[in-house]
Design a protein around this motif. Sequence first.
Motif, PDB file in Angstrom:
ATOM      1  N   ALA A   6      48.169  43.111   9.289  1.00  0.00           N
ATOM      2  CA  ALA A   6      47.010  41.933   9.203  1.00  0.00           C
ATOM      3  C   ALA A   6      46.071  41.902   7.930  1.00  0.00           C
ATOM      4  O   ALA A   6      45.872  40.887   7.589  1.00  0.00           O
ATOM      5  CB  ALA A   6      46.019  42.476  10.356  1.00  0.00           C
ATOM      6  N   GLY A   7      45.914  43.086   7.312  1.00  0.00           N
ATOM      7  CA  GLY A   7      45.381  43.170   5.867  1.00  0.00           C
ATOM      8  C   GLY A   7      46.191  42.287   4.882  1.00  0.00           C
ATOM      9  O   GLY A   7      45.869  41.577   3.932  1.00  0.00           O
ATOM     10  N   LEU A  66      38.647  38.357   8.139  1.00  0.00           N
ATOM     11  CA  LEU A  66      38.620  39.784   8.508  1.00  0.00           C
ATOM     12  C   LEU A  66      37.700  40.527   7.338  1.00  0.00           C
ATOM     13  O   LEU A  66      37.860  40.127   6.027  1.00  0.00           O
ATOM     14  CB  LEU A  66      39.983  40.213   8.497  1.00  0.00           C
ATOM     15  CG  LEU A  66      40.961  39.665   9.402  1.00  0.00           C
ATOM     16  CD1 LEU A  66      42.423  40.546   9.237  1.00  0.00           C
ATOM     17  CD2 LEU A  66      40.500  39.861  10.973  1.00  0.00           C
ATOM     18  N   SER A  84      45.752  38.562   5.673  1.00  0.00           N
ATOM     19  CA  SER A  84      44.620  38.284   6.150  1.00  0.00           C
ATOM     20  C   SER A  84      44.086  37.708   7.440  1.00  0.00           C
ATOM     21  O   SER A  84      43.337  36.686   7.260  1.00  0.00           O
ATOM     22  CB  SER A  84      43.990  37.417   4.693  1.00  0.00           C
ATOM     23  OG  SER A  84      44.028  38.027   3.485  1.00  0.00           O
ATOM     24  N   GLY A 113      40.689  45.062   6.287  1.00  0.00           N
ATOM     25  CA  GLY A 113      41.997  44.571   5.918  1.00  0.00           C
ATOM     26  C   GLY A 113      42.535  45.511   4.511  1.00  0.00           C
ATOM     27  O   GLY A 113      43.501  45.313   3.886  1.00  0.00           O
ATOM     28  N   SER A 142      45.716  44.886   1.907  1.00  0.00           N
ATOM     29  CA  SER A 142      45.503  44.270   0.962  1.00  0.00           C
ATOM     30  C   SER A 142      45.146  44.816  -0.354  1.00  0.00           C
ATOM     31  O   SER A 142      45.424  43.992  -1.540  1.00  0.00           O
ATOM     32  CB  SER A 142      44.356  43.036   1.240  1.00  0.00           C
ATOM     33  OG  SER A 142      43.181  43.891   1.436  1.00  0.00           O
TER      34      SER A 142
END
Length: 358
Positions: free
Chosen positions: A266-267, A184, A270, A189, A193
């Motif tokens: 999702a971030g 990604l 990852s 992300g 993240s």
Amino acid sequence: MISNQAPEGRAPAVPLDGGALSRAGGSIGSRLGGMNVSLLREVALLPVLVLLIVVGSVVSPAFFTVSNFAGIGEQSSALGVVVVGESLILLIGGMDLSLESTFGLAPMIAAWLIVPVAAYGAGTDLSPYLGILVLLAVGAVVGLINGLLIVKGRLNGFIVTLGMTIVLAGLQNGVVKAQSLFNLPYAFGYLGSASYGQLPVSLIVAAVIFAVTGLFLRYHRTGRAIYAVGGNPAAARAAGIKVERVKIGVYIAGSMLAAVGGLMEAGRVSAVTGQQGYGEGIIFSVFAAAVIGGVSLKGGRGNMVGAASGVILLGIVGDILDLANVSNYWIEAIDGAVILFALFLARVVGGESTAEER
């Protein structure tokens, strides 16, 4: 000689009879009583949180550290954003089971359009910023369909969103043939993240969403209309509130918030997996956080302070179980027991203010 004329610039004094004084006192007392009830609802979970912090400190010396609390915040932020969306829907007297599937499908579709074919993408190489717009659009479309079917079509909300949950979960796996999307882009992300020092960006974003939503509900005309619609739709309609428009708008907003939560998750990991959302069964935690935070399943009652408290409580419980190395076989049973205990203790502290109406 005493004059009965009022000083210049002031309204003439009007003597109050006993009945007027009684009514005025009753009105003030009612407002003060309402403030006290609201305060009790907001702090009802505080003793439970304090107790959990004490237990966590006893279980492990690593619990009461900045890095551990930052980890709790990072892991709970995505769930918290979905809880905001579900709480709004509960406030209008509805419910949306499909938020957990939107949580997975929206980032899956966006990532599928962004990542290369080698990472199981569609090969369109879409810009990550346009991908985020696609993600929000997916959330909005799902919410609009739910809202139209429930509000305009007058279909049962539980059944509609249950069916939508299964449809979206099937699409989530079908589009990528049950593969996980990885590689990604950083921009996609970022929310899940990035961090400033030990402070996760996801925690900041979740806190801002809770605060803005809470202020919106308290001070904005539409926010107050949401409470009115959930409390008494007929009275709200008689007061000139466009009930159907408010309900559909809330379903859209709830789904878009679920999509944002999915982006954050999702971030954080990852990747976008086929299990994100529906496969993880996050809707149970979402409802648990909202309900133990004082958001009524019957609509018209609850606030973002309570909902945030519910998210924090679940996050701390999960962290304590991890630090205590509790077997995965027992975690779900312990989670359920803690939720029931928290509900009971919040009811004792809050008294009638936290009880469900009959």
